[in-house]
Design an enzyme around this catalytic site. Structure first.
Site, PDB file in Angstrom:
ATOM      1  N   HIS A  56      -7.422  -4.611  21.463  1.00 13.61           N
ATOM      2  CA  HIS A  56      -8.476  -5.186  22.309  1.00 13.61           C
ATOM      3  C   HIS A  56      -8.433  -4.514  23.682  1.00 13.61           C
ATOM      4  CE1 HIS A  56     -10.651  -8.008  24.842  1.00 13.61           C
ATOM      5  NE2 HIS A  56     -11.294  -8.344  23.738  1.00 13.61           N
ATOM      6  N   GLU A  62      -8.533  -5.590  26.583  1.00  6.35           N
ATOM      7  CA  GLU A  62      -7.622  -6.194  27.571  1.00  6.35           C
ATOM      8  C   GLU A  62      -6.176  -5.790  27.286  1.00  6.35           C
ATOM      9  OE1 GLU A  62      -9.200 -10.149  27.044  1.00  6.35           O
ATOM     10  OE2 GLU A  62     -11.079  -9.393  27.874  1.00  6.35           O
ATOM     11  N   GLU A  73     -16.455  -2.444  21.116  1.00  6.21           N
ATOM     12  CA  GLU A  73     -16.587  -3.300  22.297  1.00  6.21           C
ATOM     13  C   GLU A  73     -16.584  -2.451  23.564  1.00  6.21           C
ATOM     14  OE1 GLU A  73     -15.267  -7.608  21.464  1.00  6.21           O
ATOM     15  OE2 GLU A  73     -13.499  -6.461  21.995  1.00  6.21           O
ATOM     16  N   GLY A  79     -17.204  -9.885  28.813  1.00  4.69           N
ATOM     17  CA  GLY A  79     -17.044 -10.932  29.818  1.00  4.69           C
ATOM     18  C   GLY A  79     -17.912 -10.747  31.052  1.00  4.69           C
ATOM     19  N   SER A  82     -20.196  -9.848  25.459  1.00  7.13           N
ATOM     20  CA  SER A  82     -21.229 -10.788  25.903  1.00  7.13           C
ATOM     21  C   SER A  82     -22.246 -11.127  24.817  1.00  7.13           C
ATOM     22  CB  SER A  82     -21.933 -10.251  27.164  1.00  7.13           C
ATOM     23  OG  SER A  82     -20.997 -10.079  28.209  1.00  7.13           O
TER      24      SER A  82
HETATM   25  P1  PGA Z   1     -17.077 -11.787  25.600  1.00 11.01           P
HETATM   26  O1  PGA Z   1     -15.689 -11.172  25.016  1.00 11.01           O
HETATM   27  O2  PGA Z   1     -17.882 -12.250  24.424  1.00 11.01           O
HETATM   28  O3  PGA Z   1     -16.637 -12.901  26.491  1.00 11.01           O
HETATM   29  O4  PGA Z   1     -17.743 -10.673  26.328  1.00 11.01           O
HETATM   30  C1  PGA Z   1     -15.703 -10.338  23.884  1.00 11.01           C
HETATM   31  C2  PGA Z   1     -14.313  -9.883  23.552  1.00 11.01           C
HETATM   32  O5  PGA Z   1     -13.489  -9.688  24.455  1.00 11.01           O
HETATM   33  O6  PGA Z   1     -13.984  -9.710  22.363  1.00 11.01           O
END
Ligand code: PGA
Length: 251
Positions: free
Chosen positions: A95, A97, A167, A173, A213
């Protein structure tokens, strides 16, 4: 046909009681029969409590990360076997993050992927470019290196359950969802890479999700794209009504 997936990534949100309440609400609201594969990925501490709800309905359970070793002196880490025993069938790997806040490199993600498969977990491999990379025209190069290095040394026969999530980091986010056209272009490029690496029938059978999002108001446009097979959802997966609406995108 590729079965659509709606997967929720709860990130570092909700205690085990709150996770259980959310899933009980979802179980109540969501259709009893659905053609959509629904996956929820709560924090480690919620997995056991979540599994008590998910095993009674058509929601599959996943984790958000794992360590590549089977066991040992890795303080604070969790193994594939522990996830399996807690009721997980899926694990999110790479991911953004994890890549950008915790500095996970492609080599580490590759090791995790191998360990997940060995441990009987189905991996959701996340790839995606940052805003700076997109602005420099490097999107495809980044997707290619993340995919090729992430999947290095893994035989096609071990990748039958692989799901990929495209992504774009700038869309996560932020409320800045990629346009359906851009989201589909990313997924299409990933599928073309899979064709090159593993052949057309593998690529045609592999599910590629979009994440960033995704909300009830934009899911339909995204899901109508040729190469988007589902969504990986953060924020909207924490709200019972929103996640239920996402699952029902085709109604
Ligand atoms: P989000 O996150 O829908 O809040 O943009 C997506 C993700 O991190 O998988």
């Amino acid at each position: 046909m590729r079965k659509p997936i709606i997967a929720g990534n709860h990130k570092m949100n909700l205690t085990w009681q709150e996770t259980q309440d959310l899933l009980l609400c979802l179980k109540e609201k969501m259709p009893k029969q659905t053609d959509v594969e629904v996956i929820v990925c709560p924090p480690f501490t919620s997995l056991s409590a979540a599994s008590m709800v998910t095993r009674e309905c058509c929601i599959a359970l996943g984790a958000q990360n794992m360590h590549q070793a089977e066991k040992g002196a890795f303080t604070g880490e969790i193994s594939a076997q522990m996830l399996k025993a807690s009721g997980c069938d899926w694990v999110i790997l790479g991911h953004s993050e994890r890549r950008h806040i915790f500095n996970e490199a492609n080599t580490e993600i590759n090791a995790k992927l191998k360990a997940a498969i060995k441990g009987g977990l189905k991996p959701i491999l996340c790839v995606g470019e940052t805003l700076a990379e997109r602005q420099k025209g490097q999107t495809n190069a980044i997707l290619q290196s993340q995919l090729e290095e992430g999947l290095a040394g893994i035989a096609e026969s071990d990748l039958q359950q692989l799901v990929i999530a495209y992504e774009p980091v700038w869309a996560i986010g932020t409320g800045q969802t990629a346009t359906p056209q851009n989201a589909n272009a990313g997924c299409q490029f990933i599928r073309s890479l899979l064709t090159t690496c593993y052949g057309a029938s593998f690529a045609e059978g592999t599910r590629i999700l979009y994440g960033g999002s995704v909300k009830p108001h934009n899911i339909q446009a995204l899901m109508s794209c040729s190469d988007i097979d589902g969504a990986l959802v953060g924020g909207a997966s924490l709200k019972c009504a929103d996640f239920n609406a996402l699952i029902r995108f085709n109604e």
